[in-house]
Design an enzyme around this catalytic site. Structure first.
Site, PDB file in Angstrom:
ATOM      1  CB  CYS A   1     -10.446  19.671   1.351  1.00 52.67           C
ATOM      2  SG  CYS A   1     -11.587  19.319  -0.012  1.00 52.67           S
TER       3      CYS A   1
ATOM      4  CD  GLN B   1     -14.226  19.022   7.415  1.00 48.66           C
ATOM      5  OE1 GLN B   1     -13.308  18.429   6.848  1.00 48.66           O
ATOM      6  NE2 GLN B   1     -14.648  20.211   7.025  1.00 48.66           N
TER       7      GLN B   1
ATOM      8  CB  CYS C   1       0.345   6.822   3.973  1.00 49.64           C
ATOM      9  SG  CYS C   1      -1.213   6.548   4.832  1.00 49.64           S
TER      10      CYS C   1
ATOM     11  CB  CYS D   1      -0.933   0.014   1.217  1.00 47.65           C
ATOM     12  SG  CYS D   1      -1.993   1.486   1.314  1.00 47.65           S
TER      13      CYS D   1
ATOM     14  CG  ASN E   1     -16.264  23.001   4.100  1.00 48.07           C
ATOM     15  OD1 ASN E   1     -15.114  22.961   3.689  1.00 48.07           O
ATOM     16  ND2 ASN E   1     -16.832  21.991   4.738  1.00 48.07           N
TER      17      ASN E   1
END
Length: 374
Positions: free
Chosen positions: A331, A209, A14, A11, A304
């Site tokens: 974001c 969120q 990240c 993976c 937002n």
């Protein structure tokens, strides 16, 4: 944070795994400052834990009934099991292991992408700040719903904090996470999300969120800016379940939240009623259409938007509306930069990087914009 999945090369979600958290925060803060340009009063970044922070797991189900995998797919479409992912809190990890066993018990055939066969596509698990759980079974059809109902009591015995469960029907073979049909499996259809002084309510198909700890701080920051501006009227566009709007409510202040999801709007209304917050109203509809249809702007607007940003029409309306202040939470820096370029009269006065997504390159930025008279 160390991750066995990353170290094994199975993976790479990240992308910053192995980089110190302090370095990550500094780099994300620098990117945010560069994007908004000079003349901005920057506050210290909002940070939280660098692991165990994701309140929602989107688990692709693959493998077989007897040996399911819950995680992601590799390049060939085979399942990679990530049930012990370090980004999930312990309550979600425990739920993932129980759900793997439940797949076998309830004979839920994992959907096989290459052959387009099978029933169970995803398991969507959300944990509240109090470790209550919502589990959604994303299925290709209703074929397995009866088995879900039959075996659900046993699952709830093993997961006593499981308060909301549903089946979502997503019949098409496409990279679409969920479908329009949601079938409740429990009497409760909303997860209670206790943040700060509010019990927000989260229906199955509503946005929230990703990081509850950081979200609580974000809501407090926006409320502090709004209180400092002392507006009599506030609009919260793209309000979701009302997080910003409800935190900004105050005696003598009229707060209006606008959101396309009727379920989210109803949830926000119930939170406002339970918290006895006067002067709040929530409307289901398009944010741009609402703003352009009102006879006059409010004193302050909170936005937002989704990753795509406000868009030219709403940004153009804000530019020409005369509204004095806008609080913009984003974001996605590129869309925020594009929107700010379309609103040259509304300039960031103060801003803060909000570290919502540790171990990744993603970040959140919140800024207080003020109109510059020419």
């Amino acid at each position: 944070m160390r991750c066995a999945y990353f170290d094994a090369g199975v993976c790479r979600s990240c992308t910053l795994m192995g980089t110190s958290y302090d370095r990550q925060v500094a780099d994300r803060d620098a990117r945010a400052r560069a994007a908004l340009g000079p003349g901005v009063d920057w506050l210290e970044p909002v940070t939280g834990p660098d692991h165990g922070y994701r309140n929602r797991a989107k688990l692709v189900v693959a493998g077989t009934v007897e040996a399911p995998t819950l995680g992601i797919l590799d390049e060939s479409g085979e399942g990679v099991d990530l049930t012990d992912c370090g980004l999930y809190p312990p309550s979600v990890v425990a739920a993932a292991h129980e759900l793997a066993r439940f797949v076998t018990l309830a004979r839920l055939t994992p959907y096989d992408v290459p052959s387009r066969a099978g029933e169970l596509k995803y398991l969507l698990v959300t944990a509240s700040p109090d470790d209550e759980l919502m589990v959604r079974f994303v299925l290709r059809s209703t074929e397995a719903v009866a088995r879900l109902r039959k075996h659900l009591p046993g699952l709830r015995e093993r997961l006593p904090r499981l308060t909301v469960a549903s089946a979502n029907i997503q019949p098409v073979h496409a990279a679409v996470l969920e479908g329009e049909q949601e079938i409740p499996l429990t009497s409760s259809t909303e997860l209670r999300m206790h943040l700060n002084h509010l019990d927000l309510r989260l229906p199955a198909r509503s946005f929230f969120q990703t990081n509850s700890v950081v979200a609580a701080a974000l809501y407090c920051q926006v409320a502090a800016w709004v209180d400092g501006c002392a507006p009599a009227t506030v609009w919260d566009l793209y309000c979701g379940v009302g997080g910003f709007a409800l935190h900004c409510a105050a005696p003598g202040r009229a707060v209006t939240g606008v959101e396309t999801s009727e379920a989210a709007v109803e949830a926000a209304r119930r939170t406002a009623a339970a918290a006895a917050l006067p002067g709040t109203r929530f409307l289901a509809g398009d944010a741009t259409a609402f703003a352009m249809g009102e006879p006059a702007p409010p004193d302050l607007v909170v936005v937002n938007p989704p990753r795509r940003g406000l868009g030219a029409e709403l940004a153009g309306w804000l530019e020409t509306s005369g509204v004095r202040r806008v609080v913009y939470s984003s974001c996605h820096l590129p869309s925020m930069e594009r929107d700010l370029a379309a609103m040259p009269s509304l300039r960031p006065r103060t801003a803060r990087m909000v570290d919502m997504f540790p171990q990744t390159a993603h970040l959140e930025v919140v800024a207080l914009l003020e109109r510059q008279d020419r």
